[in-house]
Design a protein around this motif. Structure first.
Motif, PDB file in Angstrom:
ATOM      1  N   PRO A   1       1.219  -1.378   0.022  1.00  0.00           N
ATOM      2  CA  PRO A   1       0.010  -0.062  -0.161  1.00  0.00           C
ATOM      3  C   PRO A   1       0.649   0.736   0.471  1.00  0.00           C
ATOM      4  N   GLU A   2       0.047   2.296  -1.392  1.00  0.00           N
ATOM      5  CA  GLU A   2       0.638   3.423  -0.791  1.00  0.00           C
ATOM      6  C   GLU A   2       0.471   4.229   0.602  1.00  0.00           C
ATOM      7  N   MET A   3       1.643   5.098   0.810  1.00  0.00           N
ATOM      8  CA  MET A   3       1.829   5.832   2.317  1.00  0.00           C
ATOM      9  C   MET A   3       1.929   7.789   2.334  1.00  0.00           C
ATOM     10  N   GLU A   4       1.824   7.952   2.283  1.00  0.00           N
ATOM     11  CA  GLU A   4       2.053  10.058   2.835  1.00  0.00           C
ATOM     12  C   GLU A   4       3.401  10.135   3.340  1.00  0.00           C
TER      13      GLU A   4
ATOM     14  N   GLU B   1      13.174   2.939  -1.993  1.00  0.00           N
ATOM     15  CA  GLU B   1      12.897   3.633  -0.511  1.00  0.00           C
ATOM     16  C   GLU B   1      12.275   2.406   0.457  1.00  0.00           C
ATOM     17  N   GLU B   2      11.079   1.799  -0.913  1.00  0.00           N
ATOM     18  CA  GLU B   2      10.722   0.354   0.034  1.00  0.00           C
ATOM     19  C   GLU B   2      11.402  -0.844   0.596  1.00  0.00           C
TER      20      GLU B   2
END
Length: 55
Positions: A2-5, A31-32
């Motif tokens: 899932p994306e995260m801000e 980054e992941e």
């Protein structure tokens, strides 16, 4: 995943960490991958990590 801000300050810190890792190891990481390593390290020392929020 899932994306995260993230805010600008956190994004800058992640970028700095990635650059430091590249400079030290010659290896580019995503980054992941960086976040996964951070979470993995925290998971391995859960008690210490939880205690760090008391300070």
């Amino acid at each position: 995943m899932p994306e995260m801000e993230v805010d600008e300050a956190l994004a800058a810190r992640l970028t700095e960490l990635r650059e430091e890792i590249r400079a030290s190891t010659g290896r580019e990481i995503s980054e992941e991958e960086l976040i996964g390593k951070i979470v993995g390290d925290a998971y391995e020392s859960k008690a210490e990590f939880a205690d760090s929020f008391r300070e």
